[in-house]
Design an enzyme around this catalytic site. Structure first.
Site, PDB file in Angstrom:
ATOM      1  N   LYS A  71     -11.111 -50.731  44.002  1.00  0.00           N
ATOM      2  CA  LYS A  71     -11.211 -50.805  45.466  1.00  0.00           C
ATOM      3  C   LYS A  71     -12.575 -51.369  45.848  1.00  0.00           C
ATOM      4  O   LYS A  71     -13.588 -51.007  45.242  1.00  0.00           O
ATOM      5  CB  LYS A  71     -11.014 -49.400  46.046  1.00  0.00           C
ATOM      6  CG  LYS A  71     -10.938 -49.336  47.568  1.00  0.00           C
ATOM      7  CD  LYS A  71     -10.663 -47.904  48.027  1.00  0.00           C
ATOM      8  CE  LYS A  71     -10.529 -47.761  49.521  1.00  0.00           C
ATOM      9  NZ  LYS A  71     -10.257 -46.377  49.944  1.00  0.00           N
ATOM     10  N   SER A 146      -6.448 -46.000  53.086  1.00  0.00           N
ATOM     11  CA  SER A 146      -7.180 -47.244  53.100  1.00  0.00           C
ATOM     12  C   SER A 146      -7.110 -48.002  51.778  1.00  0.00           C
ATOM     13  O   SER A 146      -7.369 -49.204  51.750  1.00  0.00           O
ATOM     14  CB  SER A 146      -8.642 -46.992  53.455  1.00  0.00           C
ATOM     15  OG  SER A 146      -9.258 -46.149  52.496  1.00  0.00           O
ATOM     16  N   SER A 170      -6.538 -41.458  51.469  1.00  0.00           N
ATOM     17  CA  SER A 170      -6.527 -42.890  51.165  1.00  0.00           C
ATOM     18  C   SER A 170      -6.090 -43.294  49.766  1.00  0.00           C
ATOM     19  O   SER A 170      -5.896 -44.482  49.517  1.00  0.00           O
ATOM     20  CB  SER A 170      -7.893 -43.486  51.451  1.00  0.00           C
ATOM     21  OG  SER A 170      -8.009 -43.726  52.820  1.00  0.00           O
TER      22      SER A 170
HETATM   23  N1  GLN Z   1      -6.537 -42.420  57.026  1.00  0.00           N
HETATM   24  C1  GLN Z   1      -7.684 -41.576  56.992  1.00  0.00           C
HETATM   25  C2  GLN Z   1      -8.754 -42.133  57.900  1.00  0.00           C
HETATM   26  O1  GLN Z   1      -8.491 -43.102  58.523  1.00  0.00           O
HETATM   27  C3  GLN Z   1      -8.169 -41.393  55.591  1.00  0.00           C
HETATM   28  C4  GLN Z   1      -9.065 -42.459  55.104  1.00  0.00           C
HETATM   29  C5  GLN Z   1      -9.552 -42.219  53.727  1.00  0.00           C
HETATM   30  O2  GLN Z   1      -9.099 -41.321  53.014  1.00  0.00           O
HETATM   31  N2  GLN Z   1     -10.539 -43.011  53.332  1.00  0.00           N
HETATM   32  O3  GLN Z   1      -9.818 -41.625  57.996  1.00  0.00           O
END
Ligand code: GLN
Length: 481
Positions: A71, A146, A170
């Site tokens: 990532k 994400s 994410s």
């Molecule tokens: N969808 C969640 C957010 O927008 C989680 C993001 C993540 O785990 N990096 O914060």
């Protein structure tokens, strides 16, 4: 069977038996990337040259010759690490994250860096500052986020496995949307050194893989104490692959009532409950349990995470890192215009929410309250894990949604309802596919365990994986022809 379709453990067997060389494996993956990348757009940067050099060198270790994707918020020395942000579009870190170091030591080869929502804020990759990634199961749908690039790459056969980061879901949510396995380790089990910080008390790096055995293999490689991360825990590490054996006999599994009584996609609910029944038939004891504070989790998360983000992102001022706005008369103007031009809308929204929640006069009402809720949520879980080995829930309330469908940020935040409590409590959890809905999209099942119970989670997940024998492949990019 193409090489790109094989899970890591099978690739490793082939390499060990010298049926294929790491260079041949690598070539097969880049061919696959060329085939699908235009449609899927999982990657931001491909590192074909460096990977080629590495594949020609003698490699040893448990991941020798395994091509992986990382990532793009995990630092790679000499390779751009953009966080999908205009602000870091040309940023090249001078050092490797600890996890990258460890993967290299284990013999892995890095294929490239994957797309994400800017600074890991989002659930669809639609917040990427570059372009969205598409779901290999249906190109009109999001891959989740994400870590959407990592999950889509693994699902499309464009990487044998990948690393993601999970602050509120994410790793697990995109794994669920893309029909692959995603593991968020216990907070402190994997070093965060070199992970670009979003919300430091919640962030954790973990594997996204084709199957559960591969998740254990990657976790083995990346976990363990790191003096460079003060929150990394120093404890003896088990060999997680030892848990890849069948059996849930006598395991006590709880189903949180508060989750299952929520109003969400009926097909998801039915599929998860059917999978639970299989575990019960295999000897697990399943009971309904209560997580009374679960209701506060989403609200607490959307105060704590932005609060920490607003502080962590203060460093992007155009002085030391990345993008700097030009032609400003004053230094303060340079700060302001760098940040206004560099950050995307969602990142700005989080910075404003976080700054507001931390400002004097509101701190007690928001941040402090959220921290108190956090304690209650953690206590709920601690209490349950005295009696239960695992808790099971859906990973997400729906399967993959279409681009643009969640135009209201609040709707998007709701998609994290089942995943954020895990980060708030710092516990480990896995998502694995448990079926397809009537649209042919994968459904994810989440297993949660107590602190450092990754072994138990892996064993139960492996057992369920064997029972369900979920073999479907994404049709859109030509999975298993
Ligand atoms: N969808 C969640 C957010 O927008 C989680 C993001 C993540 O785990 N990096 O914060």
């Amino acid at each position: 069977m193409h090489l790109y379709e094989l899970p890591i453990h099978q690739l490793r067997d082939k390499i060990d038996r010298q049926e294929v060389s790491p260079a041949e494996v690598l070539a097969a993956f880049y061919r696959r990337i060329n085939e699908v990348e235009e449609r899927v757009k999982a990657y931001i940067t491909l590192t074909e040259e460096q990977a080629g050099v590495r594949a020609s060198e003698p490699l040893s270790g448990p991941l020798a010759g395994v091509p992986l994707a990382i990532k793009d918020n995990i630092s790679t020395a000499g390779i751009k690490t953009t966080c999908s942000s205009r602000l870091l579009a040309n940023y090249v870190p001078p050092y490797d994250a600890t996890v990258v170091n460890r993967l290299n030591q284990a013999g892995a080869i890095i294929l490239g860096k994957t797309n994400l929502d800017e600074f890991a804020m989002g659930s669809s990759t639609e917040n990427s500052g570059l372009y969205p990634t598409r779901n290999p199961w249906n190109l009109e749908c999001v891959p989740g986020g994400s870590s959407g690039g990592s999950a889509a790459a693994v699902a499309a056969g464009a990487a044998a496995g990948a690393l993601g980061s999970d602050t509120g879901g994410s790793i697990r949510q995109p794994a669920a949307f893309c029909g692959v396995v995603g593991l968020k380790p216990t907070y402190g089990n994997v070093s965060r050194y070199g992970l670009v910080a979003f919300a430091s008390s919640l962030d954790q790096i973990g594997p996204i893989t084709k199957d559960v055995a591969d998740a254990a293999l990657l976790l083995n490689a990346i976990c363990g104490h790191d003096p460079l991360d003060s929150t990394s825990v120093d404890r003896p590490q088990p060999d997680y692959t030892q848990f890849i054996k069948e059996g849930v006999q006598g395991m006590r599994i709880g189903l949180p009532r508060e989750y299952f009584s929520m109003d969400f996609d009926q097909e998801v609910k039915t599929s998860v409950l059917a999978a639970v029944q299989r575990l019960e038939q295999a000897g697990a004891r399943v009971e309904e349990v209560s997580l009374p504070s679960a209701d506060f989790a989403l609200a607490a998360y959307y105060i704590i995470a932005p609060a920490e983000a607003s502080s962590n992102l203060a460093r992007y001022d155009g002085v030391r890192y990345g993008y700097r706005s030009k032609q400003n008369a004053k230094l303060s103007e340079m700060f302001t215009s760098t940040r206004s031009q560099g950050f995307g809308d969602e990142v700005k929204r989080r910075i404003m929410l976080g700054t507001y929640a931390l400002s004097s006069g509101y701190y007690d009402a928001y941040y402090l309250k959220a921290q108190q809720a956090r304690t209650l949520i953690k206590e709920d879980f601690d209490q349950l894990f005295k009696e239960y080995d695992l808790l099971i829930s859906p990973t997400t309330p729906t399967t993959a949604f279409k681009f643009g469908e969640m135009s209201d940020p609040i709707d998007m935040y709701q998609a994290d309802i089942f995943t954020v409590p895990v980060n708030i409590a710092g516990i480990p959890a896995i998502s694995l596919p448990c079926g397809l809905d009537s649209k042919g999209l994968p459904i994810g099942l989440q297993m949660m365990g107590g602190h450092f119970a990754e072994g138990k989670i892996l064993q139960a997940a492996y057992t369920l994986e064997q029972l369900l024998a979920f073999k479907e492949q994404p049709a859109e990019v030509g999975g298993a022809e």
